[in-house]
Design an enzyme around this catalytic site. Sequence first.
Site, PDB file in Angstrom:
ATOM      1  N   THR A 221       0.841  -1.182   0.000  1.00  0.00           N
ATOM      2  CA  THR A 221       0.000   0.000   0.000  1.00  0.00           C
ATOM      3  C   THR A 221       0.881   1.238   0.000  1.00  0.00           C
ATOM      4  OG1 THR A 221      -1.874   1.035   1.115  1.00  0.00           O
ATOM      5  CG2 THR A 221      -0.175   0.140   2.518  1.00  0.00           C
TER       6      THR A 221
ATOM      7  N   GLY B  57       1.304  -5.232   4.003  1.00  0.00           N
ATOM      8  CA  GLY B  57       0.310  -6.197   4.434  1.00  0.00           C
ATOM      9  C   GLY B  57       0.596  -6.733   5.815  1.00  0.00           C
TER      10      GLY B  57
END
Length: 528
Positions: free
Chosen positions: A350, A433
């Site tokens: 991300t 993650g």
Amino acid sequence: MRDFHFPGRSAVHAMQAMVATSHPLATEAAMQVLREGGTAMDAAIAGSAVMAVVEPQMTGIGGDCFALVAPNGGGDVIAFNGSGRAPATASADRLREQGFTDIPVDSIHAVTLPGAIDGWFRLHGRFGRLEMARLLQPAIGYARNGYPVHARVARDWRKARTHLARRDAARALFLPGGDCPAEGTIHRQERLAETLEIIAAKGPRGFYEGPVAEAMVRTLRAQGGVHTATDFAGVAGDFVTPISTDYRGRTVHQVPPNNQGLTALMMLNLMEGFDLSALAPGSAEALHLEIETARLAYAMRDRHITELGEMKVTVEQILSKSWADELRARITPDRAMTDIGPLGLGTSDTVYMTVVDRDMNAVSFINSIFDSFGSGILCPETGVLFQNRGHSFSLDPDHPNVLAPGKRPMHTIMPGMVTEQGKPVLSFGVMGGDYQPLGQARVISNLFDHGRDLQGVLDAPRVFPLGDVVEVERSVSAEVLRGLAGKGHTLRLAEDPLGGAQAIRIDHARGTLVGASDPRKDGCVAGY
């Protein structure tokens, strides 16, 4: 100090304000906002909006956000949970009846409601100064006029080619001409630009109600989803009380569950019982203890963490020093535990950014669509790519994290903040993650146990225990690999670099800011 004979980068030093993001275009957009008198939150929103365009594999307005904020250089940290919920008619029983044992990452059932836009506006309403239309302008410009694809983005894009090719809308937008854009290629998202303009003009209701919401619901329903207009209209994030633990005289803050930040605090409680400062940083001995504390904490996470009201144990129980003492007794310094087994961990990625402004407001901000290009389900009318955060739900009816109507799943993205003597001293985040809790714990340990410089901490080789197998980056030395193997660890070369990170350290004694950006990403730090 780093050895200037070798490739690398130095930490960035500034006095008034600083931004660290995973993409240079986002860093520039946020810095410009700060120079115009915007707050740290204004800059964080502007930068996150840009990343939602230029890093489409990592984030987007179809995803979620979390934030930690330390206003005005004080130690009273404020947390925000901007994670979306399952639809009101979501049903684990129905999915089990259809033959599902878990929720696939590319399934329509993995799509939870997008919380990011609501979060941006709620955070802006409390901590912003400039108009939202101004903050979204750079993102709108890149979406409409195009942005050059950077190296890490291009790499991730190529790895997701099969995922993107499965559905017509995603294939048309993200595989123009039938292939992934190469590094340096200009890519455009005109429909997303139009949606961002509507949001800028009408606020969150322009996204969660009206034509944009109706188009998103049509797309999801056509794919077999149970999402409704009422679900979208009801999206609302929450300001919540952070959770924390003390580590070596400092307080480490996290967003409470459904966020997995609790996992990092568990790791730090376990690590605190070892004299890590006596071990060489990055040595097999130090990494062994990190691996073992991580394995224990991840096992506890997977057993207990879900929405706060659904947990069967309390946060206070999990963070109790007595609980940590009991778990730590299972660790030996010379041999890996043999009773943990597979943990089902994996790495996704991300974006993360942190900002400190001239009033010493510190913002730790993370925004995500979870897996690479999320669910792969794109609304062609709006350009919104939906997250697949519902993959984290369990379908086991006896598990606290079981899918249920309107429920938030256990969430991996986690901003971090450290305070000392009533002041913020570190605003940071580690992407990747499941790797994120271990990533944060080892940043804190390397800084405060070993006294390493901030950029060196982010550069250092990483390892990640998936359970009974430990993934290692190629940069881990042969000596360390032999040492870990000698302690009984089964090692495997990591296919991808492990996570990424951005950090700003606030040196109150000197009156300076120190920023670092992970070389595993395209990003950079800037300040003045």
